[in-house]
Design a protein around this motif. Structure first.
Motif, mmCIF file in Angstrom:
data_model
loop_
_atom_site.group_PDB
_atom_site.id
_atom_site.type_symbol
_atom_site.label_atom_id
_atom_site.label_comp_id
_atom_site.label_asym_id
_atom_site.label_seq_id
_atom_site.Cartn_x
_atom_site.Cartn_y
_atom_site.Cartn_z
ATOM 1 N N THR A 1 56.619 99.158 -7.742
ATOM 2 C CA THR A 1 56.168 99.147 -9.007
ATOM 3 C C THR A 1 56.098 98.204 -10.554
ATOM 4 O O THR A 1 57.244 98.497 -10.001
ATOM 5 C CB THR A 1 54.779 100.167 -9.669
ATOM 6 N N SER B 1 60.674 102.012 -13.658
ATOM 7 C CA SER B 1 60.542 101.025 -12.748
ATOM 8 C C SER B 1 60.642 99.537 -13.285
ATOM 9 O O SER B 1 61.534 99.891 -14.765
ATOM 10 C CB SER B 1 59.221 100.963 -12.077
ATOM 11 N N LYS C 1 58.700 104.683 -18.499
ATOM 12 C CA LYS C 1 57.901 104.230 -16.723
ATOM 13 C C LYS C 1 59.356 104.217 -16.443
ATOM 14 O O LYS C 1 60.122 104.682 -16.879
ATOM 15 C CB LYS C 1 58.048 102.428 -16.665
ATOM 16 N N LYS D 1 50.181 97.368 -15.464
ATOM 17 C CA LYS D 1 51.074 96.744 -14.013
ATOM 18 C C LYS D 1 50.986 95.547 -13.796
ATOM 19 O O LYS D 1 50.045 94.826 -13.900
ATOM 20 C CB LYS D 1 50.319 97.421 -12.807
ATOM 21 N N TYR E 1 55.866 96.834 -13.994
ATOM 22 C CA TYR E 1 55.379 96.695 -15.503
ATOM 23 C C TYR E 1 55.749 96.066 -16.566
ATOM 24 O O TYR E 1 56.469 95.278 -16.414
ATOM 25 C CB TYR E 1 55.693 98.137 -16.511
ATOM 26 N N ASN F 1 55.561 95.850 -2.703
ATOM 27 C CA ASN F 1 54.925 97.431 -3.340
ATOM 28 C C ASN F 1 55.561 98.247 -4.253
ATOM 29 O O ASN F 1 55.270 99.010 -3.934
ATOM 30 C CB ASN F 1 53.940 97.942 -1.690
ATOM 31 N N ILE G 1 50.617 92.720 -11.165
ATOM 32 C CA ILE G 1 50.063 92.656 -9.557
ATOM 33 C C ILE G 1 50.100 91.304 -9.120
ATOM 34 O O ILE G 1 50.242 90.701 -7.936
ATOM 35 C CB ILE G 1 48.648 92.857 -9.929
#
Length: 246
Positions: free
Chosen positions: A220, A136, A134, A163, A222, A218, A165
């Motif tokens: 992202t 992030s 990834k 992800k 994981y 906003n 949320i």
């Protein structure tokens, strides 16, 4: 990749017990310490060198105890003193993390952040492989099947595939049974978010505090879904559970 082990908490929920034994040096029924297990796991990472790639950050009260443990066990790993002597003046987990990064001059490194006070059974190498796929911030969650065990105690995540949320620290009403485990992977380019968070918010008691802030922007995030037993050794009750794990 560099590794920072967070061991600067004062273990207030353990009462008098933590005044004598830092949480990272708590042992299971086989007399293996939580920190010792973690350091052993680091040896499973290909081409990883403890002395060059890892450090432990602790407080002034526990510094000598950790230093003695490392010396007695011939463990070649650096130890950072954050110079904090009391709970009231604690920096908080994310400030400790940034302090360690700056002390080691690791601003241009990928950083693996590990807890010193957590029992776990998943493979650290599996988490790292997932994290490197990834670009992030990555953390770990474990489905403990019971929301009540999270309530007012643990971080709680809601996922869409892998992800995050939704994320709350110690929620009154958990939205899922996915408990956050405080393992984090910060890619180099993501470290600016840590500095920005601390500049804006200034304080943090938990390394997971940054996640809701990032989601609001906003960004992202994981989660690696771990399996096996997991125990946050933060209370006397959990300490008793640790002693029963075989």
């Amino acid at each position: 990749m560099k590794v920072i082990i967070l061991a600067a908490g004062f273990g207030t929920r353990l009462g008098k017990f933590s005044e004598n034994i830092p949480k990272g040096l708590i042992t299971d029924q086989n007399n293996n310490s939580l920190l010792g297990k973690l350091l052993s796991d680091l040896q499973t990472i290909p081409n990883f060198n403890n002395s060059e790639g890892a450090t432990i950050i602790t407080n002034a009260r526990d510094y000598d105890k950790y230093a003695n443990y490392l010396k007695e066990n011939n463990l070649d790993i650096s130890l950072i003193n954050n110079n904090i002597l009391t709970v009231e003046t604690s920096l908080g987990a994310l400030n400790d993390l940034l302090f360690a990064i700056e002390q080691k001059n690791w601003q241009a490194e990928d950083i693996l952040v590990l807890p010193s006070d957590t029992y776990y059974e998943f493979k650290l190498t599996d988490f790292i492989i997932f994290a490197k796929s990834k670009n992030s911030l990555i953390t770990v969650v474990n489905d403990i099947q019971n929301k009540n065990l999270i309530k007012n105690r643990l971080g709680c995540a809601v996922l869409d595939n892998d992800k995050i949320i939704s994320f709350e620290e110690k929620p009154n009403e958990p939205k899922s049974s996915l408990a956050a485990i405080p393992f984090y992977y910060y890619p180099t380019e993501f470290l600016i978010n840590l500095k920005n968070y601390l500049a804006e918010i200034r304080t943090s008691s938990s390394p997971g505090d940054i996640i809701p802030w990032l989601l609001q922007k906003n960004i992202t995030i994981y989660a690696y879904v771990a399996t096996g037993k997991y125990l946050d050794v933060g209370t006397v009750k959990e300490l008793e559970k640790l002693k029963q794990i075989s």
